[in-house]
Design a protein around this motif. Sequence first.
Motif, PDB file in Angstrom:
ATOM      1  N   GLY A   1      31.479 -23.414  14.179  1.00 17.65           N
ATOM      2  CA  GLY A   1      31.402 -24.773  13.677  1.00 17.65           C
ATOM      3  C   GLY A   1      32.722 -25.480  13.861  1.00 17.65           C
ATOM      4  O   GLY A   1      33.698 -24.917  14.376  1.00 17.65           O
TER       5      GLY A   1
ATOM      6  N   CYS B   1      30.468 -25.076   3.744  1.00 17.97           N
ATOM      7  CA  CYS B   1      30.702 -23.805   4.430  1.00 17.97           C
ATOM      8  C   CYS B   1      31.743 -23.039   3.634  1.00 17.97           C
ATOM      9  O   CYS B   1      32.895 -23.474   3.524  1.00 17.97           O
ATOM     10  CB  CYS B   1      31.182 -24.050   5.859  1.00 17.97           C
ATOM     11  SG  CYS B   1      31.534 -22.519   6.759  1.00 17.97           S
TER      12      CYS B   1
ATOM     13  N   ASN C   1      28.010 -27.969  12.226  1.00 17.71           N
ATOM     14  CA  ASN C   1      27.542 -26.720  12.812  1.00 17.71           C
ATOM     15  C   ASN C   1      27.840 -26.693  14.312  1.00 17.71           C
ATOM     16  O   ASN C   1      28.175 -27.720  14.911  1.00 17.71           O
ATOM     17  CB  ASN C   1      26.037 -26.565  12.596  1.00 17.71           C
ATOM     18  CG  ASN C   1      25.676 -26.336  11.149  1.00 17.71           C
ATOM     19  OD1 ASN C   1      26.329 -25.569  10.447  1.00 17.71           O
ATOM     20  ND2 ASN C   1      24.628 -26.997  10.685  1.00 17.71           N
TER      21      ASN C   1
ATOM     22  N   VAL D   1      23.266 -22.442  14.249  1.00 16.29           N
ATOM     23  CA  VAL D   1      24.326 -21.615  14.839  1.00 16.29           C
ATOM     24  C   VAL D   1      23.758 -20.348  15.456  1.00 16.29           C
ATOM     25  O   VAL D   1      23.959 -20.050  16.623  1.00 16.29           O
ATOM     26  CB  VAL D   1      25.402 -21.238  13.788  1.00 16.29           C
ATOM     27  CG1 VAL D   1      26.550 -20.468  14.453  1.00 16.29           C
ATOM     28  CG2 VAL D   1      25.941 -22.473  13.070  1.00 16.29           C
TER      29      VAL D   1
ATOM     30  N   GLU E   1      22.549 -18.172  10.690  1.00 11.18           N
ATOM     31  CA  GLU E   1      22.850 -19.506  10.182  1.00 11.18           C
ATOM     32  C   GLU E   1      22.067 -20.567  10.947  1.00 11.18           C
ATOM     33  O   GLU E   1      22.025 -20.547  12.178  1.00 11.18           O
ATOM     34  CB  GLU E   1      24.342 -19.802  10.295  1.00 11.18           C
ATOM     35  CG  GLU E   1      25.216 -18.992   9.360  1.00 11.18           C
ATOM     36  CD  GLU E   1      26.608 -19.576   9.252  1.00 11.18           C
ATOM     37  OE1 GLU E   1      26.733 -20.754   8.852  1.00 11.18           O
ATOM     38  OE2 GLU E   1      27.576 -18.874   9.579  1.00 11.18           O
TER      39      GLU E   1
ATOM     40  N   ALA F   1      26.610 -30.340   8.071  1.00 13.44           N
ATOM     41  CA  ALA F   1      26.152 -29.409   7.043  1.00 13.44           C
ATOM     42  C   ALA F   1      26.806 -29.754   5.711  1.00 13.44           C
ATOM     43  O   ALA F   1      27.876 -30.359   5.666  1.00 13.44           O
ATOM     44  CB  ALA F   1      26.479 -27.968   7.433  1.00 13.44           C
TER      45      ALA F   1
END
Length: 287
Positions: free
Chosen positions: A48, A86, A77, A223, A220, A83
């Motif tokens: 990311g 994280c 991402n 990802v 994820e 997103a």
Amino acid sequence: MPTSLAFTKGHGTGNDFVVVADADGDLALTDDQVAALCDRHFGVGGDGLLRVVRSAALAEGQDAAAAGAEWFMDYRNADGSAAEMCGNGIRVYLHYLLKTGLADLDADGTIRIGTRNGVLTMTRSDLGYEVDLGAFRIERGDTLVRARGLEVARPGQGVNVGNPHVVVAVSSAAELERLDLTVIPILDPEPPAGANLEFVVPADPLVENGVGSIRMRVFERGVGETLSCGTGVAAAALAVREWAGRSAPDRWVVDVPGGRLGVRVQDGHVFLSGPATLVYSGTITLA
């Protein structure tokens, strides 16, 4: 016109990121540009991108600025999608702020960072840094999960720690290793915003000296499989804690392919701790 972009590469237990400083919010990186930067063959490579930007410079950062969080973690991402949070990324983000002198901890040893999941408080810890991920929610109702390497679909436990997760128990370390996460697992029903998937196996014994222990692999959203996922680690510990019942501990260690992270539950909040490393800095031509 191509431009030269300065970056730093960092990681938290192998969950790696392209870090870009943009204090005044001048950059407008497209999804394709972020994906190109995160490409492991043609770009810098990463799970990311972390854009280091002042909260006041962003429309979505105004609430964070008003709450006293000077810096906002704009996390994207590897496919360019935005997103909410994280857990590994925010430790790398703080480490970058401290190492570059852009910020320092307050007199009480804390700092507040803005995210799309609100303002989060961070401190140093024995493992590196700890972040208060805030209140969590154990979702009701099962989601069936199909993955290559699982003979039958398994029920998954939904956990929300500011972003959505589904946690699946596997029967053994061997079954955990057999999973082929190069193939996207299937969720039934599929959550509207998707979800990160954690596959967990308990240690033997599960609890020792008042601390629970599990192993985990993660897929994820946006990802693929990563070496670690901070919020996923928290979600996995919370799911196993829920399954274990009233006698379950509030402290956990979670082993992921990239290392070990700590989780603790206190006053309805979940806290995540672990290391952060800056690997190298450079410049790249951005189309």
